[in-house]
Design a protein around this motif. Structure first.
Motif, PDB file in Angstrom:
ATOM      1  N   LYS A  61      59.464  55.938  82.856  1.00 53.20           N
ATOM      2  CA  LYS A  61      59.765  56.478  81.530  1.00 53.20           C
ATOM      3  C   LYS A  61      58.762  57.574  81.162  1.00 53.20           C
ATOM      4  O   LYS A  61      59.135  58.598  80.591  1.00 53.20           O
ATOM      5  CB  LYS A  61      59.733  55.354  80.489  1.00 53.20           C
ATOM      6  N   ARG A  62      57.495  57.338  81.483  1.00 54.05           N
ATOM      7  CA  ARG A  62      56.439  58.343  81.275  1.00 54.05           C
ATOM      8  C   ARG A  62      55.676  58.523  82.578  1.00 54.05           C
ATOM      9  O   ARG A  62      54.647  57.884  82.789  1.00 54.05           O
ATOM     10  CB  ARG A  62      55.493  57.887  80.164  1.00 54.05           C
ATOM     11  N   PRO A  63      56.158  59.387  83.434  1.00 55.51           N
ATOM     12  CA  PRO A  63      55.477  59.585  84.719  1.00 55.51           C
ATOM     13  C   PRO A  63      54.045  60.084  84.515  1.00 55.51           C
ATOM     14  O   PRO A  63      53.776  60.853  83.595  1.00 55.51           O
ATOM     15  CB  PRO A  63      56.313  60.657  85.421  1.00 55.51           C
ATOM     16  N   ASP A  64      53.155  59.631  85.352  1.00 52.53           N
ATOM     17  CA  ASP A  64      51.762  60.064  85.313  1.00 52.53           C
ATOM     18  C   ASP A  64      51.653  61.387  86.064  1.00 52.53           C
ATOM     19  O   ASP A  64      51.851  61.436  87.286  1.00 52.53           O
ATOM     20  CB  ASP A  64      50.882  58.994  85.969  1.00 52.53           C
ATOM     21  N   GLY A  65      51.351  62.460  85.336  1.00 47.13           N
ATOM     22  CA  GLY A  65      51.285  63.795  85.929  1.00 47.13           C
ATOM     23  C   GLY A  65      50.286  63.890  87.062  1.00 47.13           C
ATOM     24  O   GLY A  65      50.553  64.512  88.085  1.00 47.13           O
ATOM     25  N   ALA A  66      49.124  63.255  86.899  1.00 43.00           N
ATOM     26  CA  ALA A  66      48.097  63.315  87.950  1.00 43.00           C
ATOM     27  C   ALA A  66      48.587  62.645  89.230  1.00 43.00           C
ATOM     28  O   ALA A  66      48.346  63.147  90.332  1.00 43.00           O
ATOM     29  CB  ALA A  66      46.808  62.666  87.461  1.00 43.00           C
ATOM     30  N   ARG A  67      49.283  61.514  89.083  1.00 41.99           N
ATOM     31  CA  ARG A  67      49.820  60.833  90.272  1.00 41.99           C
ATOM     32  C   ARG A  67      50.912  61.661  90.934  1.00 41.99           C
ATOM     33  O   ARG A  67      51.006  61.723  92.158  1.00 41.99           O
ATOM     34  CB  ARG A  67      50.355  59.453  89.911  1.00 41.99           C
ATOM     35  N   LEU A  68      51.766  62.282  90.106  1.00 40.50           N
ATOM     36  CA  LEU A  68      52.815  63.139  90.663  1.00 40.50           C
ATOM     37  C   LEU A  68      52.215  64.291  91.452  1.00 40.50           C
ATOM     38  O   LEU A  68      52.650  64.586  92.571  1.00 40.50           O
ATOM     39  CB  LEU A  68      53.713  63.688  89.557  1.00 40.50           C
ATOM     40  N   ILE A  69      51.211  64.927  90.883  1.00 44.72           N
ATOM     41  CA  ILE A  69      50.575  66.073  91.540  1.00 44.72           C
ATOM     42  C   ILE A  69      49.940  65.646  92.857  1.00 44.72           C
ATOM     43  O   ILE A  69      50.145  66.283  93.897  1.00 44.72           O
ATOM     44  CB  ILE A  69      49.534  66.725  90.604  1.00 44.72           C
ATOM     45  N   ALA A  70      49.175  64.560  92.834  1.00 47.48           N
ATOM     46  CA  ALA A  70      48.492  64.093  94.043  1.00 47.48           C
ATOM     47  C   ALA A  70      49.495  63.692  95.125  1.00 47.48           C
ATOM     48  O   ALA A  70      49.337  64.060  96.301  1.00 47.48           O
ATOM     49  CB  ALA A  70      47.570  62.923  93.711  1.00 47.48           C
ATOM     50  N   THR A  71      50.533  62.965  94.738  1.00 57.13           N
ATOM     51  CA  THR A  71      51.516  62.514  95.724  1.00 57.13           C
ATOM     52  C   THR A  71      52.337  63.684  96.244  1.00 57.13           C
ATOM     53  O   THR A  71      52.645  63.753  97.444  1.00 57.13           O
ATOM     54  CB  THR A  71      52.429  61.422  95.129  1.00 57.13           C
ATOM     55  N   ASN A  72      52.687  64.616  95.374  1.00 53.61           N
ATOM     56  CA  ASN A  72      53.434  65.801  95.786  1.00 53.61           C
ATOM     57  C   ASN A  72      52.638  66.578  96.829  1.00 53.61           C
ATOM     58  O   ASN A  72      53.173  66.960  97.880  1.00 53.61           O
ATOM     59  CB  ASN A  72      53.739  66.681  94.570  1.00 53.61           C
TER      60      ASN A  72
END
Length: 196
Positions: A61-72
């Protein structure tokens, strides 16, 4: 070239953004297409696991931007490293270090690319093509992923600075005069020098 806006976000001139996007797409398409034919099963499983982690996070529902960036980043570099071209990987890393913070703007601000899971869909297409060893399809999905992020950055104008100043004129290179120059040295005397 990097500046910051009032919010402290890095900015980049629009023409430099477009140039770097074009270079990134070409380098990364080459790496991705090569990875499709050279990859091993353990690498593919790691890429799939990273894609699944990214997809789970972006579906929150509220993705963690830092996690998205790191995983991407981890996912993309897992793909590029499978190309087996260390020099190409270094070029890609160099561009990442130069503009990475700007490139992840959409993942930080929760753009429509996040709510519509655009990146996850592109990643799914890349992984599926890698499984089929279809370098062309993998490269096309990668291109679409990069271009959609770049298009969002350009359309938002949030991180774009002024256009680049006009390039300084090029000056001729003067060959040193020591004895008789070889014909190749004389031929090079009229070439132009490019700073940088």
């Amino acid at each position: 070239m990097s500046r910051v806006n009032a919010k402290g976000d890095p900015t980049i001139p629009i023409d430099l953004q477009k140039l770097i996007t074009s270079i990134r797409i070409n380098l990364k398409r080459l790496a991705t297409a090569s990875a499709a034919t050279l990859r091993d099963e353990a690498a593919l499983q790691r890429i799939e696991a990273l894609h699944e982690r990214f997809s789970r996070e972006i579906s929150q529902k509220r993705p963690d931007g830092a996690r998205l960036i790191a995983t991407n980043k981890e996912l993309h570099f897992a793909i590029y490293s499978q190309a087996g071209m260390p020099m190409l990987l270094q070029m890609i890393e160099s561009l990442w270090l130069r503009v990475g913070p700007t490139l992840n703007y959409d993942l930080r601000v929760g753009s429509t690319r996040i709510s519509e899971r655009v990146s996850a869909d592109h990643h799914r297409q890349i992984v599926a093509a890698l499984k089929r060893k279809d370098g062309s399809a993998a490269a096309d999905a990668l291109r679409d992923d990069i271009q959609s992020a770049a298009d969002f950055i350009v359309s938002s104008w949030a991180l774009l600075g002024a256009e680049l100043p006009a390039a300084a004129p090029l000056e001729p290179v003067k060959a040193p005069r020591r004895g008789r120059a070889s014909s190749s040295a004389r031929a090079g005397a009229g070439r132009l020098a490019v700073a940088g």
